[in-house]
Design an enzyme around this catalytic site. Sequence first.
Site, PDB file in Angstrom:
ATOM      1  N   ARG A 101     -30.850 -16.305  18.693  1.00  0.00           N
ATOM      2  CA  ARG A 101     -30.882 -17.516  17.849  1.00  0.00           C
ATOM      3  C   ARG A 101     -30.414 -17.296  16.419  1.00  0.00           C
ATOM      4  O   ARG A 101     -30.522 -18.179  15.594  1.00  0.00           O
ATOM      5  CB  ARG A 101     -32.301 -18.062  17.801  1.00  0.00           C
ATOM      6  CG  ARG A 101     -32.715 -18.624  19.101  1.00  0.00           C
ATOM      7  CD  ARG A 101     -34.077 -19.198  19.025  1.00  0.00           C
ATOM      8  NE  ARG A 101     -34.653 -19.185  20.334  1.00  0.00           N
ATOM      9  CZ  ARG A 101     -35.303 -18.166  20.824  1.00  0.00           C
ATOM     10  NH1 ARG A 101     -35.503 -17.111  20.075  1.00  0.00           N
ATOM     11  NH2 ARG A 101     -35.766 -18.222  22.043  1.00  0.00           N
ATOM     12  N   SER A 126     -31.542  -8.697  19.965  1.00  0.00           N
ATOM     13  CA  SER A 126     -32.653  -9.649  20.062  1.00  0.00           C
ATOM     14  C   SER A 126     -32.448 -10.883  19.206  1.00  0.00           C
ATOM     15  O   SER A 126     -33.385 -11.503  18.767  1.00  0.00           O
ATOM     16  CB  SER A 126     -33.948  -8.967  19.643  1.00  0.00           C
ATOM     17  OG  SER A 126     -34.184  -7.898  20.494  1.00  0.00           O
ATOM     18  N   ASP A 130     -35.705  -6.341  22.220  1.00  0.00           N
ATOM     19  CA  ASP A 130     -36.495  -5.310  21.530  1.00  0.00           C
ATOM     20  C   ASP A 130     -37.872  -5.084  22.157  1.00  0.00           C
ATOM     21  O   ASP A 130     -38.388  -3.959  22.179  1.00  0.00           O
ATOM     22  CB  ASP A 130     -36.619  -5.608  20.019  1.00  0.00           C
ATOM     23  CG  ASP A 130     -37.043  -7.032  19.689  1.00  0.00           C
ATOM     24  OD1 ASP A 130     -37.337  -7.794  20.623  1.00  0.00           O
ATOM     25  OD2 ASP A 130     -37.101  -7.363  18.483  1.00  0.00           O
TER      26      ASP A 130
HETATM   27  C1  GLC Z   1     -37.559 -13.572  18.238  1.00  0.00           C
HETATM   28  C2  GLC Z   1     -36.520 -13.422  19.339  1.00  0.00           C
HETATM   29  C3  GLC Z   1     -37.008 -12.430  20.399  1.00  0.00           C
HETATM   30  C4  GLC Z   1     -37.456 -11.132  19.750  1.00  0.00           C
HETATM   31  C5  GLC Z   1     -38.484 -11.398  18.675  1.00  0.00           C
HETATM   32  C6  GLC Z   1     -38.923 -10.143  17.979  1.00  0.00           C
HETATM   33  O1  GLC Z   1     -38.680 -14.184  18.781  1.00  0.00           O
HETATM   34  O2  GLC Z   1     -36.306 -14.681  19.951  1.00  0.00           O
HETATM   35  O3  GLC Z   1     -35.980 -12.184  21.323  1.00  0.00           O
HETATM   36  O4  GLC Z   1     -37.992 -10.308  20.740  1.00  0.00           O
HETATM   37  O5  GLC Z   1     -37.939 -12.292  17.716  1.00  0.00           O
HETATM   38  O6  GLC Z   1     -37.860  -9.518  17.317  1.00  0.00           O
END
Ligand code: GLC
Length: 503
Positions: free
Chosen positions: A163, A160, A201
């Site tokens: 970024r 996840s 996630d």
């Molecule tokens: C960030 C990520 C996302 C993830 C979230 C929670 O927003 O971009 O993909 O689900 O964190 O971990």
Amino acid sequence: MSTSGPQPRRKQSRKGSMADIPKDLLQEIKRLEDLFTVDTAKLKAIVEHFISELAKGLSVEGGSIPMNPTWCMGFPTGNETGTFLALDMGGTNLRVCEINLPEEKGEFDIIQSKYRLPEDLKTGTADELWAYIADCLQQFIEYHHEGEKLDKLPLGFTFSYPRWTKGFDIEGVEGKDVVPPFEAALEERGVPIKLTALINDTTGTLIASSYTDSEMKIGCIFGTGCNAAYMEHFSEIPKLAHMKVDPNQEIAINCEWGAFDNEHKILPRTQYDVIIDKDSPRPGQQSFEKMIAGLYLGELFRLVLVDLHEQPHVKIFEGQDVAALKKPYSLDASFLSDVESDPFENLQETHDTFHTKLNIKCTKPELELIRRLAELIGTRSARLSACGVAAICKKKGYKTAHVGADGSVFNKYPHFKARGAQALKEILDWDKGRDGKPLGRGHDPVEILPAEDGSGVGAALIAALTLKRVQEGNVMGIRDPEGMLRGTKASDSKSKQVAPETK
Ligand code: GLC
């Protein structure tokens, strides 16, 4: 949730008193209250805009919220069977799980091992990272299946961090396809594993939770980041219309709702939110997340205190060394959570924390302001989070639902759950609970509950569902269906309704 014996309706907390607070601090408290409080009308306006933005993300032209189709098509039935692996990369650990789904509906057995992620790996090269992960998987298999001749085990990988916001900075991963280099590393070592699904996630949380509780309709993470996934019908996804899938077929959507309101139309941003964004690695992105998620709560709190200290008309931390407080990101959400949990009327614990961690000796009035500020930031986070949940429920027409939630803020931040529930009540205009019962105590029409293990059980289930679907010839959204079947044991799933109908 079940509770044993009579429980107090609300967690006890200190009363606090604003008596004896000097006028300048009292005025600041009032200003901060106005700034950080999101009232019912505003919550409702945010939800309405949120609903239209969710739809926009599903449209052909798209919007701020990405609304990513995950190709996890439909909820599990509870009757899935077989053995699957799950791999999950957290901030400090790599977790490998083997999950066995037995004949019994909604049951599972799990074995797991954790491997520490060496610090230097987090800023190393992508190849080093994949090599390390492949080595861990190899160790896991050798340890748990010594001497066995194995078919390729299907693996669900929860990944996840598109970024790299969580202390990672590895060249060649962000925005790149991580599958080929990962598979190459497995291949090189002859590890009998087939990467079957790459999972967010939130999707893992949604699927794991719905496996054990069929009322679970949304999966949320309220942690370092903040996001949700839910099941959407193809009829509502114009951007996939060209695939001509049965409009009644469902597919899990990873909203990536952290990006909500990147164009700053509705969220009540403060000057402090503006600074957080401006000084972040990616200004202009993840606007909603930056007001809510654990990564930013401590920093928001710090920015306010530094600002107050610098105002000539506010007398706060006078004559104190504020060097430590001036360090960006020196306070995390657990600091704020400690302030909110201080049970003492005189805020002794907060006093001691400020002294040991920041070298600041606070006066009683300063402590009262600090406590109120923590409450305001924590409350705003919970109330805005509830807007996303309410938006999905309203969009889908869910009058009742369970929402599976995970993440450090949800699990550890004081009062987060109760504040979220209160906001849902205001937004959705509830006056009574399910079956006419009083609200609360498990009767709220929409309830946010602790999720089942998404990156373990959820990832394994998604691997199971994906493999089953490919075996049945439905290869939509699957990049290498033949590769997926090669060498993997035919799943002996008894599930009847897993594979979607395609036309
Ligand atoms: C960030 C990520 C996302 C993830 C979230 C929670 O927003 O971009 O993909 O689900 O964190 O971990």
